[in-house]
Every structure is written in structure tokens, then in C-alpha cells.
Design an enzyme around this catalytic site. Structure first.
Site, PDB file in Angstrom:
ATOM      1  N   GLU A 430       0.827  -1.217   0.000  1.00  0.00           N
ATOM      2  CA  GLU A 430       0.000   0.000   0.000  1.00  0.00           C
ATOM      3  C   GLU A 430       0.865   1.274   0.000  1.00  0.00           C
ATOM      4  OE1 GLU A 430      -3.285  -0.509  -0.627  1.00  0.00           O
ATOM      5  OE2 GLU A 430      -3.054   1.646  -0.992  1.00  0.00           O
TER       6      GLU A 430
HETATM    7  C1  LIG Z   1       2.149  -9.826   0.498  1.00  0.00           C
HETATM    8  C2  LIG Z   1       1.890  -8.772  -0.515  1.00  0.00           C
HETATM    9  C3  LIG Z   1       0.591  -8.403  -0.797  1.00  0.00           C
HETATM   10  C4  LIG Z   1       0.337  -7.447  -1.782  1.00  0.00           C
HETATM   11  N1  LIG Z   1      -0.963  -7.171  -2.125  1.00  0.00           N
HETATM   12  C5  LIG Z   1      -1.188  -6.405  -3.234  1.00  0.00           C
HETATM   13  C6  LIG Z   1      -2.511  -6.287  -3.767  1.00  0.00           C
HETATM   14  O1  LIG Z   1      -3.466  -6.820  -3.218  1.00  0.00           O
HETATM   15  N2  LIG Z   1      -2.683  -5.574  -4.902  1.00  0.00           N
HETATM   16  C7  LIG Z   1      -1.643  -4.969  -5.549  1.00  0.00           C
HETATM   17  O2  LIG Z   1      -1.868  -4.358  -6.583  1.00  0.00           O
HETATM   18  N3  LIG Z   1      -0.368  -5.048  -5.057  1.00  0.00           N
HETATM   19  C8  LIG Z   1      -0.130  -5.760  -3.930  1.00  0.00           C
HETATM   20  N4  LIG Z   1       1.147  -5.889  -3.441  1.00  0.00           N
HETATM   21  C9  LIG Z   1       2.222  -5.181  -4.114  1.00  0.00           C
HETATM   22  C10 LIG Z   1       2.851  -4.088  -3.256  1.00  0.00           C
HETATM   23  O3  LIG Z   1       1.973  -3.001  -3.110  1.00  0.00           O
HETATM   24  C11 LIG Z   1       4.192  -3.724  -3.897  1.00  0.00           C
HETATM   25  O4  LIG Z   1       5.064  -4.784  -3.613  1.00  0.00           O
HETATM   26  C12 LIG Z   1       4.738  -2.416  -3.399  1.00  0.00           C
HETATM   27  O5  LIG Z   1       3.959  -1.367  -3.874  1.00  0.00           O
HETATM   28  C13 LIG Z   1       6.178  -2.177  -3.845  1.00  0.00           C
HETATM   29  O6  LIG Z   1       6.363  -2.448  -5.217  1.00  0.00           O
HETATM   30  P1  LIG Z   1       7.574  -3.415  -5.654  1.00  0.00           P
HETATM   31  O7  LIG Z   1       7.478  -4.645  -4.852  1.00  0.00           O
HETATM   32  O8  LIG Z   1       7.581  -3.552  -7.122  1.00  0.00           O
HETATM   33  O9  LIG Z   1       8.873  -2.644  -5.180  1.00  0.00           O
HETATM   34  P2  LIG Z   1       9.645  -1.495  -6.001  1.00  0.00           P
HETATM   35  O10 LIG Z   1       8.683  -0.541  -6.567  1.00  0.00           O
HETATM   36  O11 LIG Z   1      10.610  -2.151  -6.912  1.00  0.00           O
HETATM   37  O12 LIG Z   1      10.433  -0.783  -4.810  1.00  0.00           O
HETATM   38  C14 LIG Z   1      11.656  -1.315  -4.257  1.00  0.00           C
HETATM   39  C15 LIG Z   1      12.231  -0.266  -3.291  1.00  0.00           C
HETATM   40  O13 LIG Z   1      12.515   0.953  -4.010  1.00  0.00           O
HETATM   41  C16 LIG Z   1      11.831   2.050  -3.405  1.00  0.00           C
HETATM   42  N5  LIG Z   1      11.351   2.950  -4.465  1.00  0.00           N
HETATM   43  C17 LIG Z   1      10.742   2.627  -5.621  1.00  0.00           C
HETATM   44  N6  LIG Z   1      10.445   3.742  -6.315  1.00  0.00           N
HETATM   45  C18 LIG Z   1      10.857   4.786  -5.588  1.00  0.00           C
HETATM   46  C19 LIG Z   1      10.826   6.202  -5.765  1.00  0.00           C
HETATM   47  N7  LIG Z   1      10.260   6.779  -6.838  1.00  0.00           N
HETATM   48  N8  LIG Z   1      11.355   6.975  -4.789  1.00  0.00           N
HETATM   49  C20 LIG Z   1      11.890   6.429  -3.678  1.00  0.00           C
HETATM   50  N9  LIG Z   1      11.960   5.101  -3.466  1.00  0.00           N
HETATM   51  C21 LIG Z   1      11.446   4.284  -4.408  1.00  0.00           C
HETATM   52  C22 LIG Z   1      10.681   1.448  -2.619  1.00  0.00           C
HETATM   53  O14 LIG Z   1      10.300   2.282  -1.540  1.00  0.00           O
HETATM   54  C23 LIG Z   1      11.269   0.118  -2.154  1.00  0.00           C
HETATM   55  O15 LIG Z   1      12.000   0.294  -0.980  1.00  0.00           O
HETATM   56  C24 LIG Z   1       1.418  -6.821  -2.450  1.00  0.00           C
HETATM   57  C25 LIG Z   1       2.736  -7.170  -2.133  1.00  0.00           C
HETATM   58  C26 LIG Z   1       2.972  -8.144  -1.198  1.00  0.00           C
HETATM   59  C27 LIG Z   1       4.396  -8.554  -0.944  1.00  0.00           C
END
Ligand SMILES: Cc1cc2nc3c(=O)[nH]c(=O)nc-3n(C[C@H](O)[C@H](O)[C@H](O)COP(=O)(O)OP(=O)(O)OC[C@H]3O[C@@H](n4cnc5c(N)ncnc54)[C@H](O)[C@@H]3O)c2cc1C
Length: 585
Positions: A430
């Protein structure tokens, strides 16, 4: 040992009735109904949901023959949750809701989420998806889906994330093609979808973000669609299976009781929800509710971890007393007491913070003109703090619970190791906590030219003025005012750095800034609690009042000074993290 759930009839009741005074506010609820609802929620959590928590962890949800199965024990628990109307406490009666205040809905979530986070995620998502339909749905979509979802007959999800579109949702590639009948065929793969598939309900309604063929790139070209697992006929009956399937579930660190699914859509049939190309702004409107819920999850997990560690510390006999030399329960050791007090002060402060924020939502609903704008500004400012602070500290509280239990805390027979694994997702999903910190600084503070921060500081000053009437609270009120001045100083310094065009240098301090702001907000909550307790001294009894005042004193004397240090450090505007060469990291 069995997991403990905090009984909401004590501190929760104090916050609702004495700190917030909901019984005497137009947006609140009378004392008797409040007590009754808290009592029933506690019974539901302990009697129906807590027994599912172990199964939720192991075996957890399983993927078999292309479908997800939840543990058997989930079925009666889901039925109890839905039959009691707990899913739709705040919703309109016409849609199956009870139109109760949001602060009360938040209060009952503490025992429910604390009993099984993984299980509770399903109800939160269903409510969030129904909220999107209520806000943006056509009359037909409302008739077909809303009541079925708010009564828990069908479940809901949120399909945003893709492998190449995590934090940057705008990079998504799922596409939608308009059909002659006005519906869309949607194709793409979504990952990490909580509750994407399960056998808890016969249908699952998926709000999906996708790009209509030919729409602009980035966030401006994203639309929102409703894609049911099973197509729904015009008469509301279930039709044939839609082309949306689960291709597998993640093997995760925790919340094994919440299936995290990869969802494949291959010409899945969906209908547009809201306005074309406005999908992101529709989602943003629901963001406050979703982020508030995740903050509440962090707090609720902290609450159950604290209750469990406290019970253990009273029972475990180990080591001699520093004063009598006799073997004692570990709660008598100063270091264990320090850990418990640290946990309690964070849990109680977070309880006050989430219930206060919930009550702001209630007041904003009925307020008008200037007052409405002020309340909304305060909510917008507090949301990233509630989300990031309560999930970050919630995780730390669960970690401390493991420490209180010693080696047993690290073992599966004891419930706190599951809590630590389960809560760990909350700072990530989220919108990661790093993104919350940037949102706080960029949109909520600089974006309003410090107006919302000014409102917050005015509200804090109201409390410090009240506190000055109680001699024992005068020093605490003074410390908080000094900290707010430091907060303003660092805010201005960060603003100046950003204005000079050095955004990376400013934003590398966003997370420490949010954490310090969170500690100040929590100190303010503790001061509100102490004022309320001393005011209602005769009604509450000496023990409860003393507990509240000493806990406030502990937090303000030992945690707040750390925030002051952070704020002073920010003024140095250290940018080594930006300067360092990537090869040297
Ligand atoms: C158990 C679980 C349940 C989930 N449930 C849902 C769901 O129901 N629906 C759904 O759509 N998604 C869901 N998600 C997805 C979740 O919201 C994402 O994993 C999360 O938004 C982060 O995206 P990412 O994993 O691709 O990480 P990335 O976007 O690759 O981020 C990796 C790191 O880089 C940082 N970062 C990335 N971009 C920036 C920026 N512009 N500035 C500063 N820092 C940055 C982040 O803060 C993080 O620390 C779920 C994930 C998990 C693990």
C-alpha cells in the site's frame, strides 16, 4: 502458549469516551452502544477468528489444481464475520451497512486484525473494492455488486501491481479493448494480488487498472475496470467463468493465511468503473482509507504482541531480583520492564492516534465549509504518518515481543515469531514507507505551503494549553512545544534545500523526518490521554489514571528526545548517501 488479544473494553473505551468524547459529539455514538460493540468484537475475535491463526500460518492457503484453497477453519470464521455485519459497519444501510462511526469501526479492527492479520486482509480488501463501486460505479454496477460484497457473499480485491509496475503503477502494460456492447476485453498479468483467488466465496470482484488501447502513456492513460471471477448475469445470477485465472501463489515470509496471487487475464471481460483515463485519480481517492487500514494493521499487530509478551513476562520465572535476591518472574527485571513500557507506550499512543484519525474522518463527513477543509487537511497530513509510523513501530513492537520471550520467542510453539513475520509486510505494501515519507514532505507539507502543518501545530498547542492546568503535565507540555519548534525549523530547512533545486539532498531526509514527526504526534496523543485521564480521575480510578500518566511521561521523556536529535541532525543536511559513488556503496 496461546496468543493474547488486547481487551478493548479498557484502554479503547477510555480513548473513545474520554480522550475523544465521542458520546457527546454529533459524529459519535452513545456510551452504551459503544461498550456493547467493543464487547461483541472482542468475543468474535477471540471465539471465531483467533482459532484460525495457526492454520492460517501452516498449512496456510494452498494452490492446488489451478485454484486457491483457504484453511477449513476460515469458512466458519468468515461466516461469523459477515453474519455479524462487521464488514460493513460504516456503510449506508441501503447497501447492507450500519452507518456507524469510522472511529468505532477502527476500534473493533484492533482485536479482529490482532487475531489473524492474514484472514482480516480479505475483509479489508472487499470493503475497499466495494468502496470504489459505491463512489464511482454506475447504477447497474451498484445493483449487481455492492450489496453482495458488503455482506461478504462475494469478495473483492485490488489489481494494480505488475512485475514492471510496482511503486511506479503508471508503467503498467495491462490493456483493455472496447467491445461493441460497451464492455472491455482485458489482457495482462498482475502480481502480488492479495486474495486474488480463494474458495471463501463463490465469486470475487476484481477492480483492475489497465490502459485502454490508444490511451496516453503513464498515469494519465490508466482506467479502472471491474472484472468478476465469475461473470454476473443481468438478473444478478452467476454466469460462466471469466478469463481471469490464478497461475500461482507466492511463498512468503508471513501472512501465509492470505493468498498472494499472480493473476492472468486473457481477454477477461470487464466493465469500466468511473471515467475513462481517470483510474489513478479514482484509486487515489480511496488511498486514504487503504493506507489508514494498513496503519491500523501495524498497530493491531503491535497490540496483540504486547499483550502476549506481557502475559508471558508475568509467568516466566527466571533470574534473581536485584533487591531481594529471590527467583522472580521476568516482569520484575528492570530491562524487561523497560521493554514492556516501550511497547506499551507505543501501543497506547498508536491506539489513540488511529482512533483520533478515525474520528477526524467522522467529523469531516458532517462538517461544512472552512471546518471541512481544515479537517480534511489534517487527515491528509496524518495519513502517511499513520501508515508509515504505525507499521514501522508495529514491526518494532513485534520484534521486542520476541526479545521479551527470550529463546522461546524465536520458536514456532510461541506465537510471537509468527506475529513478527506477519507484520513485516505492512511497511511495504500500500505504498512503501519510503513513499509515504516523500508524500508527507512533498504533497502534504510543501504542496500545501505548510498550511496543514500549521493546522497540526495549532491543534497541538490547544492540548499543551489544556495540559498546563495540571501541574504534573507542565514539563511534558513544554518539551512538546520545543519539539514542534524544531520540527518547523527542519521543515523550513528541507523546503529551502528543495527550492534551491537540490531535491535528492532534501528527500534523502524524508524518512527520518516522518519518524520524528510521528514521535511528536504520538507525544501529543499521550498528552491528550494524560489530560483526559486527570480530568476523569474520579470516574476512572487511581490505577488507570496513574498508568496513563506514567506511560505518557515515559514516552515524552525517553522517546521524544530522540526525535529532537533527528530534527537537529536534519539541519546539517548531510548528503553523503547521495554523494557516494554507486561502486562504493
Ligand atoms: C504480500 C503482498 C501483498 C500485496 N498485495 C497487493 C494487492 O493486493 N494488490 C496490488 O496491486 N499489489 C499488492 N502488493 C504489491 C505491493 O503493493 C508492492 O510490492 C509495493 O507497492 C512495492 O512495489 P515493488 O514490490 O515492485 O517494489 P519497487 O517498486 O521495486 O520498490 C523497491 C524499493 O525501491 C523504493 N522505491 C521505488 N520507487 C521509488 C521512488 N520513486 N522513490 C523512492 N523510493 C522508491 C521502494 O520504496 C522500495 O523500498 C502486495 C505485495 C505483497 C508482498
Amino acid at each position: 502458549m496461546t496468543q493474547k488479544i488486547t481487551d478493548p473494553r479498557k484502554d479503547t473505551l477510555f480513548v473513545l469516551l474520554h480522550q475523544l468524547g465521542i458520546q457527546s459529539h454529533e459524529a459519535g455514538l452513545d456510551e452504551e452502544t459503544t461498550k456493547m460493540l467493543l464487547e461483541e468484537a472482542y468475543k468474535l475475535a477471540v471465539g471465531a477468528i483467533l482459532p484460525t491463526n495457526k492454520d492460517g500460518d501452516s498449512p496456510g492457503c494452498i494452490f492446488i489444481n489451478g485454484q486457491v484453497k483457504v484453511p477449513e477453519s476460515y469458512h466458519p470464521a468468515w461466516a461469523a464475520l459477515c453474519e455479524g455485519g462487521w464488514l460493513a459497519m460504516v456503510d449506508r444501510e441501503i447497501n447492507g451497512g450500519q452507518e456507524l462511526p469510522i472511529c468505532l469501526d477502527t476500534a473493533v479492527k484492533e482485536p479482529i486484525i490482532g487475531a489473524n492479520l492474514g484472514f482480516s486482509i480479505q475483509s479489508g480488501l472487499t470493503h475497499g473494492a466495494a468502496g470504489l463501486i459505491e463512489e464511482f460505479g454506475s447504477a447497474e454496477q451498484k445493483i449487481l455488486f455492492l450489496k453482495n460484497m458488503l455482506t461478504g457473499k462475494w469478495a473483492g480485491t485490488m489489481l494494480l501491481t505488475e512485475s514492471g509496475a510496482g511503486t511506479d503503477v503508471g508503467a503498467l502494460t495491462t490493456k483493455a479493448i472496447l467491445q461493441e456492447d460497451g464492455s472491455y476485453l482485458i489482457t495482462g498479468e498482475k502480481i502480488f494480488i492479495s486474495g486474488g483467488d480463494h474458495d471463501l466465496t463463490p465469486n470475487i470482484i476484481h477492480p483492475v487498472l489497465a490502459r485502454i488501447e490508444g490511451a496516453p502513456a503513464g498515469t494519465k492513460g490508466i482506467s479502472l475496470f471491474l472484472v468478476p471471477k465469475i461473470l454476473v448475469n443481468n438478473d444478478g445470477g452467476l454466469g460462466e467463468a471469466n478469463n481471469i485465472t490464478c497461475s500461482g501463489i507466492e511463498h512468503k515470509m508471513g501472512i501465509h493465511g492470505s493468498p498472494t496471487c499472480t493473476m492472468v487475464m486473457d481477454d477477461a471481460r470487464g466493465s469500466l468503473l468511473g471515467v475513462e483515463n481517470k483510474g489513478m485519480s479514482h484509486m487515489f481517492q480511496m488511498m486514504n482509507e487503504a493506507r489508514f487500514l494498513v496503519g491500523t494493521q501495524g498497530f493491531a499487530m503491535a497490540s496483540t504482541a504486547y499483550a502476549t509478551a506481557l502475559a508471558y513476562a508475568k509467568e516466566r520465572i527466571q533470574g534473581a531480583s536485584l533487591t531481594t535476591g529471590k527467583q522472580v518472574a521476568i516482569i520484575n527485571h528492570p530491562d524487561v520492564r523497560r521493554m514492556l513500557m516501550w511497547m506499551k507506550s507505543h501501543v497506547d499512543g498508536m491506539r489513540s492516534l488511529v482512533l483520533y484519525t478515525g474520528f477526524l474522518f467522522d467529523q469531516a463527513k458532517i462538517a461544512e465549509d472552512e471546518e471541512k477543509i481544515k479537517l480534511q487537511g489534517l487527515i491528509d497530513l496524518l495519513i502517511p504518518i499513520v501508515k508509515a509510523y504505525c507499521t514501522g513501530k508495529g514491526t518494532e513492537v513485534c520484534d521486542k515481543a520476541v526479545q521479551v520471550l527470550g529463546g522461546y520467542g524465536y520458536c514456532k510453539e510461541y506465537p510471537v515469531e509468527q506475529m513478527l513475520r506477519d507484520v513485516r509486510i505492512t511497511p511495504t505494501y500500500e505504498g512503501t514507507n519510503g513513499i509515504q515519507a516523500m508524500d508527507l514532505l512533498h504533497r502534504k507539507i510543501f504542496g500545501t505551503k505548510l498550511a496543514t502543518l500549521g493546522t497540526l501545530l495549532d491543534e497541538i498547542t490547544k492540548t499543551t494549553d489544556q495540559a498546563k492546568k495540571f501541574e504534573e503535565l507542565i514539563p511534558a507540555a513544554g518539551f512538546i512545544l520545543e519539539s514542534t519548534a524544531k520540527l518547523m525549523g527542519s521543515t523550513k530547512a528541507l523546503g529551502e534545500t528543495a527550492m534551491k533545486g537540490n531535491l535528492p539532498r532534501a528527500f534523502c531526509h524524508a524518512t527520518p523526518y516522518l519518524e520524528a514527526a510521528g514521535d511528536i504526534v504520538m507525544s501529543w496523543m499521550h498528552l491528550q490521554r494524560a489530560v483526559a485521564a486527570l480530568t476523569a480521575k474520579d470516574e476512572l480510578g487511581d490505577k488507570q489514571v496513574e498508568g496513563i500518566v506514567l506511560t505518557a511521561q515515559f514516552f515524552i521523556n525517553t522517546v521524544l528526545p530522540q526525535a529532537d536529535k533527528t530534527l537537529v541532525t536534519i539541519l546539517e543536511m548531510d548528503d553523503s548517501a547521495i554523494q557516494i559513488n554507486e561502486d562504493s556503496l
